[in-house]
Design a protein around this motif. Structure first.
Motif, mmCIF file in Angstrom:
data_model
loop_
_atom_site.group_PDB
_atom_site.id
_atom_site.type_symbol
_atom_site.label_atom_id
_atom_site.label_comp_id
_atom_site.label_asym_id
_atom_site.label_seq_id
_atom_site.Cartn_x
_atom_site.Cartn_y
_atom_site.Cartn_z
ATOM 1 N N PRO A 1 -12.935 -9.888 0.116
ATOM 2 C CA PRO A 1 -12.327 -8.948 -0.830
ATOM 3 C C PRO A 1 -11.044 -8.346 -0.263
ATOM 4 C CG PRO A 1 -14.693 -8.628 -0.737
ATOM 5 C CD PRO A 1 -14.361 -9.591 0.351
ATOM 6 N N PHE A 2 -9.983 -8.468 -1.036
ATOM 7 C CA PHE A 2 -8.657 -8.065 -0.560
ATOM 8 C C PHE A 2 -8.611 -6.583 -0.185
ATOM 9 C CE2 PHE A 2 -3.879 -7.856 -1.648
ATOM 10 C CZ PHE A 2 -3.552 -8.196 -0.351
ATOM 11 N N ARG A 3 -9.274 -5.757 -0.982
ATOM 12 C CA ARG A 3 -9.268 -4.322 -0.687
ATOM 13 C C ARG A 3 -9.864 -4.039 0.694
ATOM 14 N NH1 ARG A 3 -11.670 -1.789 -6.370
ATOM 15 N NH2 ARG A 3 -9.743 -1.944 -7.612
ATOM 16 N N SER A 4 -10.973 -4.688 0.988
ATOM 17 C CA SER A 4 -11.643 -4.459 2.263
ATOM 18 C C SER A 4 -10.808 -4.963 3.441
ATOM 19 C CB SER A 4 -13.017 -5.134 2.263
ATOM 20 O OG SER A 4 -13.842 -4.584 1.263
ATOM 21 N N ILE A 5 -10.139 -6.091 3.236
ATOM 22 C CA ILE A 5 -9.257 -6.599 4.292
ATOM 23 C C ILE A 5 -8.191 -5.559 4.632
ATOM 24 C CG2 ILE A 5 -7.481 -8.315 4.846
ATOM 25 C CD1 ILE A 5 -9.112 -10.363 3.296
ATOM 26 N N LEU A 6 -7.581 -4.993 3.604
ATOM 27 C CA LEU A 6 -6.525 -4.001 3.821
ATOM 28 C C LEU A 6 -7.068 -2.726 4.472
ATOM 29 C CD1 LEU A 6 -4.553 -4.355 0.464
ATOM 30 C CD2 LEU A 6 -3.911 -5.242 2.717
ATOM 31 N N THR A 7 -8.252 -2.304 4.083
ATOM 32 C CA THR A 7 -8.823 -1.075 4.631
ATOM 33 C C THR A 7 -9.095 -1.211 6.128
ATOM 34 O OG1 THR A 7 -9.825 -0.468 2.519
ATOM 35 C CG2 THR A 7 -10.769 0.526 4.491
ATOM 36 N N GLY A 8 -9.549 -2.381 6.551
ATOM 37 C CA GLY A 8 -9.881 -2.565 7.966
ATOM 38 C C GLY A 8 -8.731 -3.014 8.838
ATOM 39 N N GLU A 9 -7.577 -3.307 8.214
ATOM 40 C CA GLU A 9 -6.452 -3.893 8.959
ATOM 41 C C GLU A 9 -6.053 -3.068 10.173
ATOM 42 O OE1 GLU A 9 -1.720 -5.030 8.209
ATOM 43 O OE2 GLU A 9 -2.951 -4.215 6.580
ATOM 44 N N ARG A 10 -5.753 -1.788 9.981
ATOM 45 C CA ARG A 10 -5.221 -0.985 11.071
ATOM 46 C C ARG A 10 -6.255 -0.737 12.164
ATOM 47 N NH1 ARG A 10 -1.906 -1.229 14.163
ATOM 48 N NH2 ARG A 10 -0.619 -1.808 12.358
ATOM 49 N N THR A 11 -7.504 -0.514 11.768
ATOM 50 C CA THR A 11 -8.535 -0.293 12.782
ATOM 51 C C THR A 11 -8.669 -1.516 13.682
ATOM 52 O OG1 THR A 11 -9.767 1.234 11.370
ATOM 53 C CG2 THR A 11 -10.993 0.160 13.139
ATOM 54 N N ALA A 12 -8.749 -2.688 13.077
ATOM 55 C CA ALA A 12 -8.880 -3.914 13.864
ATOM 56 C C ALA A 12 -7.666 -4.144 14.750
ATOM 57 C CB ALA A 12 -9.097 -5.106 12.935
ATOM 58 N N LEU A 13 -6.465 -3.921 14.195
ATOM 59 C CA LEU A 13 -5.251 -4.136 14.979
ATOM 60 C C LEU A 13 -5.113 -3.128 16.111
ATOM 61 C CD1 LEU A 13 -2.620 -4.978 12.208
ATOM 62 C CD2 LEU A 13 -3.563 -6.532 13.934
#
Length: 297
Positions: free
Chosen positions: A98-110
């Motif tokens: 899900p695109f929304r979830s990818i965007l939400t976790g982007e900064r934390t993972a990076l």
């Protein structure tokens, strides 16, 4: 002989990863969640982790855990493992779901990937520089970001380094401040009596103190802020009294560690003195973040 480490050796404890990611997501999402992501249509998407600069990879477990906690429908597929040497432009992994979830976790993972890969990258630089001078291993210190020690130490392992004690309960390191009211010989004897199964490590800032610690039976000696010439004299003293040491010999002598303002320019010279370990606090307290991006496909 040094063997290639298995992937499990390079990873931090799973429960530490879970806790660190939980805290990171909480500070990013409380109290109302990702408001901006609600503007995005509920569609599936894909993105790739890409190295922007050369370095060494660490922190993939945190990336995986980020979406495991956010949305199990997101799949993370790593092309490279922790410890891999990166070139700018390398695809590290792919995220699908899900695109929304990818965007939400982007900064934390990076954030985790950049921080921990930065530690691994700087560690590798010190390890390579030390290897040019001798056989001394490079290890870390307790100078870590509070709450992220086990993750940082795993990143050191990913960079080819070794771990010093993890906390104050691992073993005893008798430093100069501890010696304010007790001598080295008495301190070592008391430590042996009270904690007979623990390593006894003594900080010394002179050859005389080193000799006393050797004769007291210390398991390890930290040569604090010594010049390479002074460290070499301590190695010679240990070999005379105990035999063996780095490079051979029948007996295993007290482990000798150099510490204190060691730089990439000087670590090779220290490694050539015959010491066993060189500790570098900068690897975990001052490493620059490695530039890694998440590019949409």
């Amino acid at each position: 002989m040094t063997t290639a480490p298995d992937p499990g050796y390079l990873q931090p404890p799973h429960h530490e990863v879970v806790d660190a990611v939980r805290r990171a997501l909480a500070e990013d999402l409380a109290p109302l969640g990702d408001l901006t992501a609600t503007l995005v249509p509920p569609v599936l998407g894909e993105a790739r982790f890409v190295a922007r600069t050369d370095g060494v990879l660490a922190g993939t477990a945190c990336g995986t855990e980020t979406w495991a906690q956010l949305d199990p429908a997101v799949e993370v597929d790593w092309a490279l493992d922790d410890g891999a040497r990166l070139r700018a432009g390398d695809v590290i992994g792919v995220v699908r779901g899900p695109f929304r979830s990818i965007l939400t976790g982007e900064r934390t993972a990076l954030n985790f990937l950049g921080l921990l890969s930065g530690i691994a990258t700087l560690t590798a630089a010190y390890v390579d520089a030390a290897a040019a001078g001798g056989d001394a291993r490079v290890w870390d210190t307790r100078k870590t970001i509070p709450g992220l020690r086990s993750l940082s130490k795993a990143a050191v392992r990913a960079g080819g380094g070794r771990n010093h004690r993890g906390n104050l309960s691992d073993w005893m390191l008798i430093k100069d401040n501890h010696l304010g009211g007790i001598g080295i010989t008495q301190a070592v004897a008391t430590a042996r009596d009270r904690w007979p199964g623990r390593t006894v490590h003594v900080e010394c800032d002179s050859l005389e103190q080193c000799v006393e610690a050797l004769e007291a039976g210390a398991d390890a000696i930290l040569l604090d802020n010594m010049s390479p010439e002074e460290a070499r004299a301590c190695v010679a003293a240990a070999q005379v009294r105990q035999g063996g040491g780095a490079g051979g010999g029948a007996a295993r002598r007290t482990l000798l560690e150099v510490s204190g303002e060691v730089t990439l320019e000087t670590i090779g010279e220290y490694a050539a003195t015959g010491v066993d370990m060189i500790s570098v606090g900068r690897m975990t307290k001052s490493a620059p973040t490695l530039d890694i991006g998440l590019d949409l496909v």
